[in-house]
Scaffold this motif. Structure first.
Motif, PDB file in Angstrom:
ATOM      1  N   LYS A   3       0.837  -1.195   0.000  1.00  0.00           N
ATOM      2  CA  LYS A   3       0.000   0.000   0.000  1.00  0.00           C
ATOM      3  C   LYS A   3       0.876   1.251   0.000  1.00  0.00           C
ATOM      4  O   LYS A   3       1.992   1.256   0.496  1.00  0.00           O
ATOM      5  CB  LYS A   3      -0.918   0.000   1.217  1.00  0.00           C
ATOM      6  CG  LYS A   3      -1.960  -1.097   1.227  1.00  0.00           C
ATOM      7  CD  LYS A   3      -3.065  -0.816   2.210  1.00  0.00           C
ATOM      8  CE  LYS A   3      -3.911   0.349   1.763  1.00  0.00           C
ATOM      9  NZ  LYS A   3      -5.114   0.538   2.607  1.00  0.00           N
ATOM     10  N   GLN A   4       0.320   2.325  -0.556  1.00  0.00           N
ATOM     11  CA  GLN A   4       1.017   3.608  -0.539  1.00  0.00           C
ATOM     12  C   GLN A   4       1.109   4.099   0.898  1.00  0.00           C
ATOM     13  O   GLN A   4       0.186   3.920   1.696  1.00  0.00           O
ATOM     14  CB  GLN A   4       0.258   4.616  -1.403  1.00  0.00           C
ATOM     15  CG  GLN A   4       0.954   5.960  -1.542  1.00  0.00           C
ATOM     16  CD  GLN A   4       0.156   6.930  -2.380  1.00  0.00           C
ATOM     17  OE1 GLN A   4      -0.878   6.582  -2.938  1.00  0.00           O
ATOM     18  NE2 GLN A   4       0.641   8.161  -2.472  1.00  0.00           N
ATOM     19  N   GLU A  22       4.780   6.815   9.952  1.00  0.00           N
ATOM     20  CA  GLU A  22       4.386   6.369   8.618  1.00  0.00           C
ATOM     21  C   GLU A  22       3.189   5.451   8.738  1.00  0.00           C
ATOM     22  O   GLU A  22       3.149   4.563   9.596  1.00  0.00           O
ATOM     23  CB  GLU A  22       5.547   5.641   7.930  1.00  0.00           C
ATOM     24  CG  GLU A  22       5.291   5.295   6.478  1.00  0.00           C
ATOM     25  CD  GLU A  22       6.474   4.620   5.823  1.00  0.00           C
ATOM     26  OE1 GLU A  22       6.636   3.395   6.026  1.00  0.00           O
ATOM     27  OE2 GLU A  22       7.234   5.301   5.110  1.00  0.00           O
ATOM     28  N   MET A  23       2.171   5.695   7.904  1.00  0.00           N
ATOM     29  CA  MET A  23       0.943   4.897   7.925  1.00  0.00           C
ATOM     30  C   MET A  23       0.534   4.565   6.494  1.00  0.00           C
ATOM     31  O   MET A  23       0.997   5.191   5.534  1.00  0.00           O
ATOM     32  CB  MET A  23      -0.202   5.689   8.596  1.00  0.00           C
ATOM     33  CG  MET A  23       0.051   6.104  10.022  1.00  0.00           C
ATOM     34  SD  MET A  23      -1.321   7.117  10.634  1.00  0.00           S
ATOM     35  CE  MET A  23      -2.702   5.952  10.537  1.00  0.00           C
ATOM     36  N   ALA A 125      -1.710  15.200   8.487  1.00  0.00           N
ATOM     37  CA  ALA A 125      -1.248  14.034   7.732  1.00  0.00           C
ATOM     38  C   ALA A 125      -1.181  14.396   6.252  1.00  0.00           C
ATOM     39  O   ALA A 125      -1.673  15.440   5.827  1.00  0.00           O
ATOM     40  CB  ALA A 125      -2.193  12.848   7.947  1.00  0.00           C
ATOM     41  N   ASP A 126      -0.574  13.507   5.476  1.00  0.00           N
ATOM     42  CA  ASP A 126      -0.490  13.742   4.031  1.00  0.00           C
ATOM     43  C   ASP A 126      -1.834  13.535   3.341  1.00  0.00           C
ATOM     44  O   ASP A 126      -2.101  14.166   2.309  1.00  0.00           O
ATOM     45  CB  ASP A 126       0.552  12.808   3.407  1.00  0.00           C
ATOM     46  CG  ASP A 126       1.969  13.108   3.872  1.00  0.00           C
ATOM     47  OD1 ASP A 126       2.263  14.292   4.136  1.00  0.00           O
ATOM     48  OD2 ASP A 126       2.773  12.161   3.978  1.00  0.00           O
ATOM     49  N   TYR A 127      -2.642  12.635   3.897  1.00  0.00           N
ATOM     50  CA  TYR A 127      -3.946  12.343   3.298  1.00  0.00           C
ATOM     51  C   TYR A 127      -5.004  12.228   4.391  1.00  0.00           C
ATOM     52  O   TYR A 127      -4.695  11.865   5.534  1.00  0.00           O
ATOM     53  CB  TYR A 127      -3.911  11.027   2.500  1.00  0.00           C
ATOM     54  CG  TYR A 127      -3.095  11.091   1.230  1.00  0.00           C
ATOM     55  CD1 TYR A 127      -3.683  11.464   0.018  1.00  0.00           C
ATOM     56  CD2 TYR A 127      -1.738  10.787   1.240  1.00  0.00           C
ATOM     57  CE1 TYR A 127      -2.930  11.538  -1.142  1.00  0.00           C
ATOM     58  CE2 TYR A 127      -0.977  10.852   0.087  1.00  0.00           C
ATOM     59  CZ  TYR A 127      -1.580  11.231  -1.103  1.00  0.00           C
ATOM     60  OH  TYR A 127      -0.834  11.302  -2.254  1.00  0.00           O
ATOM     61  N   LEU A 128      -6.251  12.503   4.003  1.00  0.00           N
ATOM     62  CA  LEU A 128      -7.376  12.391   4.925  1.00  0.00           C
ATOM     63  C   LEU A 128      -8.539  11.727   4.204  1.00  0.00           C
ATOM     64  O   LEU A 128      -8.901  12.111   3.088  1.00  0.00           O
ATOM     65  CB  LEU A 128      -7.806  13.774   5.423  1.00  0.00           C
ATOM     66  CG  LEU A 128      -9.053  13.823   6.311  1.00  0.00           C
ATOM     67  CD1 LEU A 128      -8.772  13.195   7.674  1.00  0.00           C
ATOM     68  CD2 LEU A 128      -9.547  15.254   6.477  1.00  0.00           C
ATOM     69  N   LEU A 129      -9.132  10.729   4.853  1.00  0.00           N
ATOM     70  CA  LEU A 129     -10.339  10.083   4.332  1.00  0.00           C
ATOM     71  C   LEU A 129     -11.549  10.707   5.005  1.00  0.00           C
ATOM     72  O   LEU A 129     -11.610  10.789   6.228  1.00  0.00           O
ATOM     73  CB  LEU A 129     -10.294   8.578   4.615  1.00  0.00           C
ATOM     74  CG  LEU A 129     -11.409   7.740   3.976  1.00  0.00           C
ATOM     75  CD1 LEU A 129     -11.288   7.767   2.453  1.00  0.00           C
ATOM     76  CD2 LEU A 129     -11.355   6.304   4.499  1.00  0.00           C
TER      77      LEU A 129
END
Length: 350
Positions: A3-4, A22-23, A125-129
């Protein structure tokens, strides 16, 4: 296939630094949007969550951050109103849509609300859902930085001024506490047509900023009874509306005492103390109102973006500094200690 990966600032335990970890980048489910983060404001709530634990989270570890803006990068099934690359701000409360409050259009007090950074992973974070229903389009003339702080530091006082305080043209207003929220409230009261805006704070820096964005008169709250100074500044009359953005019982009391007969005080600040103010006889005899105002509704954020698109509001004065995600702990500490007299420190992921 691996996964990315992304980087996030995670709270493991109150009073300890956030951990940069890192996640896996989450994948959007039906109705969801994956947002590449561009900016996220640091709020006093983040300070209380991280440094003293007075604002608890539903679980740990958790990613903090609830003032986000970014770009749509992936969409779940059923999402048709957004497309890859759209610039968006994010309403920070995930609401149920079915409780009585939601059905009345009062999203901010949904009984089943889940707040970013408190009940689910937030935006440092770098991304958010996020559910796609929480997205609000950013006008072309508004930066990611300004859009980020609009989601809370802007929308919260906008809600207080327009929906709870209902400031009308020609009314007089006092604003107690001219930090990140109160400073923006000054601008919104001016936009609502307030005849006189009196800014009250213990900081001369905050009062200078309030004057810059539209206050008419300032009162340094270091005096023994600032409400008397407010009344004196209003030609010996109490004000129509008083807003409290500190969250301290004594300040709420000052706001109530600054009112004219029939006036209304709006408490926005959050704190642990019980509210204590004037005796019931005087409160009832003068037909005063003390109103709570929490967060905002998504429609408030949409209206604020519309005003910004037309150049009617400009919150860029609220942005004190911009830092990278790796400096998040220093940013939280600087806000708590008021290093450099900050209004809003914004974390940039660009």
């Amino acid at each position: 296939m691996s996964k990315q990966k992304m980087t996030a600032a995670r709270l493991h335990e109150a009073k300890r630094p956030l951990q940069i970890e890192e996640m896996d980048v989450p994948s959007p489910g039906p109705g969801d949007a994956l947002i590449e983060m561009k900016a996220c404001g640091i709020c006093a709530t983040d300070v209380h969550t991280a440094l003293d634990g007075t604002v608890p989270t539903a679980y740990t570890p958790i990613t903090l951050g609830h003032e986000p803006s970014g770009v749509v990068r992936a969409l779940g099934d059923g999402v048709r109103e957004w497309k890859h690359g759209d610039r968006v701000a994010i309403y920070p409360q995930i609401t149920c849509g079915v409780c009585p409050q939601c059905r009345e259009g009062r999203d901010g007090i949904c009984i089943n609300t889940r707040v970013l950074g408190m009940h689910r992973d937030g935006a440092f974070a770098d991304y958010l859902l996020i559910p796609a229903k929480n997205l609000v389009k950013i006008p072309d003339n508004v930066s990611f930085m300004e859009a980020a702080i609009m989601t809370d530091a802007g929308a919260t006082p906008f809600h207080a001024v327009t929906r709870r305080g209902c400031v009308k043209p020609g009314e007089t207003v006092a604003i107690f506490g001219c930090g990140g929220l109160g400073m923006n409230a000054v601008q919104f009261c001016r936009l609502a047509g307030a005849a006189r805006i009196i800014a009250v704070d213990t900081s001369d820096h905050a009062l200078e900023r309030a004057m810059k964005v539209g206050a008419d008169i300032t009162v340094n709250a270091g005096v023994e009874k600032p409400y008397k100074e407010v009344i004196a500044a209003n030609n010996g009359q109490g004000v129509d509306v008083a807003f409290e953005f500190v969250g301290v019982s004594a300040v709420i009391d000052q706001a109530v005492r600054s009112l004219r007969r029939g006036g209304r005080a709006v408490a926005v600040g959050i704190g642990p103390e019980a509210i204590k103010t004037i005796p019931p006889f005087f409160f009832v005899y003068n037909e005063l109102a003390l109103i709570g105002s929490f967060g905002s509704d998504i429609s408030d954020l949409e209206k604020l973006m519309g005003l910004a698109a037309l150049g009617k509001v400009d919150l860029t004065e609220s942005i004190s500094s911009v830092i990278p995600l790796t400096d998040i702990n220093q940013g939280i500490s600087d806000l708590e200690k008021k290093v450099g007299n900050p209004v809003r420190i914004v974390v940039s992921m660009e």
